[in-house]
Design a protein around this motif. Structure first.
Motif, PDB file in Angstrom:
ATOM      1  N   ALA A 201      30.884  40.722  46.264  1.00  0.00           N
ATOM      2  CA  ALA A 201      31.104  40.678  47.643  1.00  0.00           C
ATOM      3  C   ALA A 201      32.461  41.442  48.014  1.00  0.00           C
ATOM      4  CB  ALA A 201      30.953  39.173  47.919  1.00  0.00           C
ATOM      5  N   ASP A 202      33.592  41.101  47.097  1.00  0.00           N
ATOM      6  CA  ASP A 202      34.642  41.715  47.264  1.00  0.00           C
ATOM      7  C   ASP A 202      34.991  42.555  46.072  1.00  0.00           C
ATOM      8  OD1 ASP A 202      37.417  42.219  47.694  1.00  0.00           O
ATOM      9  OD2 ASP A 202      38.207  40.215  48.163  1.00  0.00           O
ATOM     10  N   LEU A 203      35.054  43.955  46.544  1.00  0.00           N
ATOM     11  CA  LEU A 203      35.271  44.971  45.308  1.00  0.00           C
ATOM     12  C   LEU A 203      36.731  44.717  44.811  1.00  0.00           C
ATOM     13  CD1 LEU A 203      33.373  47.979  46.584  1.00  0.00           C
ATOM     14  CD2 LEU A 203      32.369  46.399  44.866  1.00  0.00           C
ATOM     15  N   ALA A 204      37.516  44.038  45.693  1.00  0.00           N
ATOM     16  CA  ALA A 204      39.110  44.249  45.031  1.00  0.00           C
ATOM     17  C   ALA A 204      39.053  42.814  44.237  1.00  0.00           C
ATOM     18  CB  ALA A 204      39.929  43.928  46.189  1.00  0.00           C
ATOM     19  N   ARG A 205      38.243  41.887  44.240  1.00  0.00           N
ATOM     20  CA  ARG A 205      38.274  40.728  43.432  1.00  0.00           C
ATOM     21  C   ARG A 205      36.757  40.396  42.836  1.00  0.00           C
ATOM     22  NH1 ARG A 205      42.680  37.502  43.351  1.00  0.00           N
ATOM     23  NH2 ARG A 205      41.614  35.674  43.200  1.00  0.00           N
ATOM     24  N   PRO A 206      36.428  41.419  41.932  1.00  0.00           N
ATOM     25  CA  PRO A 206      34.857  41.190  41.601  1.00  0.00           C
ATOM     26  C   PRO A 206      34.586  40.167  40.635  1.00  0.00           C
ATOM     27  CG  PRO A 206      35.994  42.854  40.128  1.00  0.00           C
ATOM     28  CD  PRO A 206      36.948  42.368  41.528  1.00  0.00           C
ATOM     29  N   LEU A 207      35.729  39.443  40.087  1.00  0.00           N
ATOM     30  CA  LEU A 207      35.508  38.105  39.242  1.00  0.00           C
ATOM     31  C   LEU A 207      35.851  36.774  39.840  1.00  0.00           C
ATOM     32  CD1 LEU A 207      37.330  39.732  35.931  1.00  0.00           C
ATOM     33  CD2 LEU A 207      34.727  39.845  36.878  1.00  0.00           C
ATOM     34  N   GLU A 208      35.890  36.793  41.233  1.00  0.00           N
ATOM     35  CA  GLU A 208      36.229  35.666  41.933  1.00  0.00           C
ATOM     36  C   GLU A 208      35.273  34.447  41.428  1.00  0.00           C
ATOM     37  OE1 GLU A 208      38.593  33.370  43.955  1.00  0.00           O
ATOM     38  OE2 GLU A 208      38.749  36.021  44.438  1.00  0.00           O
ATOM     39  N   GLY A 209      35.653  33.384  41.259  1.00  0.00           N
ATOM     40  CA  GLY A 209      35.089  32.242  40.746  1.00  0.00           C
ATOM     41  C   GLY A 209      34.643  32.217  39.437  1.00  0.00           C
ATOM     42  N   LYS A 210      34.858  33.131  38.514  1.00  0.00           N
ATOM     43  CA  LYS A 210      34.585  33.362  37.170  1.00  0.00           C
ATOM     44  C   LYS A 210      35.762  32.658  36.428  1.00  0.00           C
ATOM     45  CE  LYS A 210      31.091  36.200  37.945  1.00  0.00           C
ATOM     46  NZ  LYS A 210      29.490  35.773  37.583  1.00  0.00           N
ATOM     47  N   VAL A 211      35.329  32.004  35.194  1.00  0.00           N
ATOM     48  CA  VAL A 211      36.246  31.601  34.158  1.00  0.00           C
ATOM     49  C   VAL A 211      36.217  32.347  32.907  1.00  0.00           C
ATOM     50  CG1 VAL A 211      36.855  29.744  32.548  1.00  0.00           C
ATOM     51  CG2 VAL A 211      36.079  29.154  34.801  1.00  0.00           C
TER      52      VAL A 211
END
Length: 452
Positions: A201-211
């Motif tokens: 959804a956000d190419l600048a933060r593609p790992l948002e919500g991941k651990v």
């Protein structure tokens, strides 16, 4: 790390002297910075194929200025050359001969990406002409990487059977290869074997919500990896040996992550990582097996302690941890879509004098990666490997000067890579945008002569 020759070449005097003597003239590479556009300037898309049409649409939607014909004298930032659909070697000519003149118009740190279908696909197993044509693009791309100038790179995007360039994994691969994230990747190929994956959804933060768990995270490449994953939105868990506990805490605390002091060769290492993620974060989405050691010696002088320790840390620990992560009793933490990346090395591809143990261990990483890929695919995940070449680290800074200079210059970009270059490739491979790539090894080596 300090590169005195590279600094000298960047000066006006250095350019004149090295130019007159015909010496390497490395340039500062275009590397990714948050907020920068995908690519600055015009991209030429060559071909009248489905992939060419898709590339034009994808790049236009990303805000890139796209042209389909070369204008004499116009500067280009990149070229996407589409060879999908070729059925005979003679069909390579049209696009290849259009590509040639365009190379003269490329600016600094330009990108060339060839797009073609998998030469190993069963659909062409009994079609020598089609397979020859597809394999021909491999040779063309590798040679082109060696012809690029001023920090430019050339790489290939290989489409699996029935995978369109519009598939999330293929579109993600195209973005990566055109971006500053692939600065030290040249003469290499990204296979996209399935249409899996999704566009963040956000190419600048593609790992948002991941651990994300990173082993060997206290320093060097590991510290760069964990910082890059955090930059891209992941909550991070740094793992390193107890002796590196203070350094590990210093790295992880800055990122708002958690640290786990652990010997990864311990029988319960995988279980302890899972328990840490369970109690501190509630989940685990990404694992980067970065931890590794060297114990160099000619095989004639190798003892069991050197051999066994390198294989234990670099290969066997990954096998044991992966088994723990894929066990049924780990599903409450891991779930679906686990993404794993292991650190291999160009030494594992080409070998290296005095490193039979290390080369065996890193070749082993590539082997376990391809063998584990189907297991991850069944669970909606992926496993890939990254093989760095000469990277500027504390370890390579200790190499004797002459050997170090050879290592730096013997690649198409004529310089050593940075830890960040390895980290960017890993951050891409653990993102959902790389979901169509599984079981592959991506070299981050500037197209090193060793293992090129």
């Amino acid at each position: 790390m300090n590169d005195p020759y590279g600094s000298f070449v960047s000066s006006a005097l250095g350019k004149r002297v090295t130019g007159a003597l015909g010496l390497p003239q490395p340039v500062e590479l275009r590397r990714y910075e948050p907020g920068q556009p995908l690519i600055t300037g015009t991209v030429l898309v060559l071909g009248a194929t489905p992939a060419a049409d898709a590339a034009r649409g994808l790049l236009t939607a990303a805000g890139v200025q796209v042209v389909s014909e070369r204008a004499e004298g116009a500067r280009l930032a990149g070229v996407v050359a589409c060879f999908d659909g070729v059925r005979a070697p003679s069909e390579l000519s049209a696009v290849a001969l259009e590509l040639g003149p365009a190379l003269r118009q490329l600016g600094s740190s330009a990108r060339v990406v060839t797009v073609f279908e998998d030469p190993e696909d069963p659909s062409v197993a009994a079609d020598p002409a089609a397979r020859a044509a597809r394999q021909g693009v491999v040779g063309l791309t590798r040679s082109l990487g060696k012809e690029m100038r001023r920090g430019g790179t050339a790489n290939g995007l290989i489409l699996g059977s029935g995978v369109p360039l519009t598939a999330p994994g293929a579109a993600g691969a195209l973005r990566f290869l055109l971006s500053g994230r692939s600065a030290f990747v040249s003469g290499q190929f990204l296979p996209v074997t399935t249409a899996d994956g999704s566009t963040p959804a956000d190419l600048a933060r593609p790992l948002e919500g991941k651990v994300a768990v990173v082993t060997g995270a206290a320093r060097g490449i590991g510290a760069a990896i964990i910082a890059t994953l955090a930059r891209d939105g992941a909550r991070v868990v740094g793992v390193d040996v107890p002796a590196a506990g203070d350094a590990l805490a210093g790295v992880v605390n800055k990122l708002g992550g958690t640290a786990l002091a652990l010997d990864i060769t311990a029988p319960d290492a995988g279980a302890r990582i899972l328990e840490h993620c369970r109690t501190r974060h509630g989940r685990m989405d990404i694992v980067v097996h970065n931890a590794g050691i060297t114990r160099d010696k000619l095989l004639a002088n190798m003892d069991a302690a050197r051999w066994d320790s390198v294989l234990a840390v670099n290969t066997s620990s990954q096998l044991a941890m992966n088994a723990a992560f894929l066990a049924e009793d780990a599903r409450d933490v891991v779930g679906e879509g686990l993404r794993i990346v292991g650190l291999a090395s160009t030494s594992g591809i080409a070998g290296n004098r005095g490193q039979t143990n290390y080369a065996a261990s890193k070749a082993g990483v590539m082997g376990l990666t391809s063998a584990t890929a189907p297991m991850l695919a069944e669970r909606g995940g992926t496993i890939n490997a990254v093989a760095p070449g000469f990277i500027e680290t504390e370890m390579t800074a200790k190499i004797p000067l002459a050997t170090r200079e050879l290592g730096r210059r013997l690649n198409s970009l004529q310089q050593g890579g940075r830890p960040q270059d390895v980290a960017e490739a890993i951050a891409y491979l653990v993102s959902d945008g790389a979901g169509g790539t599984n079981g592959a090894t991506l070299r981050v080596c500037g197209q090193a002569i060793m293992g090129a």
